[in-house]
Design a protein around this motif. Structure first.
Motif, mmCIF file in Angstrom:
data_model
loop_
_atom_site.group_PDB
_atom_site.id
_atom_site.type_symbol
_atom_site.label_atom_id
_atom_site.label_comp_id
_atom_site.label_asym_id
_atom_site.label_seq_id
_atom_site.Cartn_x
_atom_site.Cartn_y
_atom_site.Cartn_z
ATOM 1 N N ALA A 103 0.835 -1.205 0.000
ATOM 2 C CA ALA A 103 0.000 0.000 0.000
ATOM 3 C C ALA A 103 0.873 1.259 0.000
ATOM 4 N N LEU A 104 1.890 1.270 0.837
ATOM 5 C CA LEU A 104 2.779 2.427 0.915
ATOM 6 C C LEU A 104 3.513 2.639 -0.404
ATOM 7 N N ALA A 105 3.990 1.569 -1.015
ATOM 8 C CA ALA A 105 4.680 1.684 -2.306
ATOM 9 C C ALA A 105 3.757 2.302 -3.355
ATOM 10 N N GLU A 153 4.319 5.945 -5.075
ATOM 11 C CA GLU A 153 4.466 5.999 -6.532
ATOM 12 C C GLU A 153 3.504 7.028 -7.132
ATOM 13 N N ARG A 154 2.255 6.987 -6.711
ATOM 14 C CA ARG A 154 1.263 7.935 -7.230
ATOM 15 C C ARG A 154 1.630 9.369 -6.861
ATOM 16 N N TRP A 155 2.061 9.554 -5.619
ATOM 17 C CA TRP A 155 2.404 10.887 -5.146
ATOM 18 C C TRP A 155 3.627 11.411 -5.893
ATOM 19 N N LYS A 206 2.707 12.380 -9.397
ATOM 20 C CA LYS A 206 1.954 13.634 -9.403
ATOM 21 C C LYS A 206 2.878 14.832 -9.234
ATOM 22 N N LEU A 207 3.788 14.751 -8.283
ATOM 23 C CA LEU A 207 4.719 15.871 -8.048
ATOM 24 C C LEU A 207 5.638 16.075 -9.254
ATOM 25 N N GLU A 208 6.108 14.987 -9.848
ATOM 26 C CA GLU A 208 6.967 15.092 -11.026
ATOM 27 C C GLU A 208 6.205 15.664 -12.209
ATOM 28 N N THR A 209 4.966 15.243 -12.401
ATOM 29 C CA THR A 209 4.137 15.733 -13.502
ATOM 30 C C THR A 209 3.815 17.215 -13.336
ATOM 31 N N ASP A 210 3.588 17.629 -12.101
ATOM 32 C CA ASP A 210 3.281 19.038 -11.826
ATOM 33 C C ASP A 210 4.520 19.926 -11.877
ATOM 34 N N GLY A 211 5.692 19.310 -11.982
ATOM 35 C CA GLY A 211 6.927 20.086 -11.994
ATOM 36 C C GLY A 211 7.399 20.501 -10.621
#
Length: 166
Positions: free
Chosen positions: A148-150, A154-156, A159-164
């Motif tokens: 669950a943590l992985a 991964e999603r977080w 998201k942060l990488e996609t948002d720059g």
């Protein structure tokens, strides 16, 4: 169970209730975990005469597959270091006989960084201990919690990488 972070958040609630300090429950704990994880892993690498970044270079070359060689720019991109820092690191690893620089057969103006036999032997030995240590650190979590943590991380991260942001 109350930890340091919970005590700090409670102090903020008590002394400056106008702000929402609740993000600290996650972020401050992650920062504290990151510090402890890095300290533990660095100590393990040190037992083999390596710094964390040295292992990163050797591991990147090893997992690149035969012939265990990459261009310096590929190594720099993989580790997100500056080219100057990478050059210093490669100088050190070359002095230790763990990598060698050779002309790129496809472009004589460029270099390839090759993992030597000694480098491969060392990185495989260190990697084995490294992954054992990582598994040991995660024993506090059930397999379900780890999964669950992985997924959450991964999603977080995505998201942060996609948002720059990262």
């Amino acid at each position: 169970m109350t930890d340091h972070v919970a005590r700090v958040v409670n102090q903020w609630k008590s002394e400056y209730s106008e702000v929402d300090a609740s993000p600290m429950y996650v972020l401050a704990r992650m920062m504290r975990l990151s510090t402890q994880i890095n300290k533990t892993l660095s100590a393990n690498f040190g037992k083999f005469g390596l710094a964390t970044g040295d292992f990163d270079v050797l591991a990147t070359l090893r997992r690149s597959g035969t012939p265990y060689a990459l261009r310096p720019t590929e190594l720099t991109r993989s580790s997100m270091l500056t080219s100057g820092t990478m050059t210093s690191r490669l100088d050190k690893l070359e002095r230790l006989g763990l990598v060698r620089r050779e002309a790129n057969p496809n472009d004589r103006r460029a270099l390839m960084i090759h993992l030597t036999d000694a480098g491969r032997t060392l990185v495989e030995k260190v990697a084995g201990k490294h992954f054992e240590l990582e598994a040991e650190m995660l024993k506090a979590l059930s397999p379900e919690d780890r999964e669950a943590l992985a997924g959450i991380l991964e999603r977080w991260s995505h998201k942060l990488e996609t948002d720059g942001t990262m």
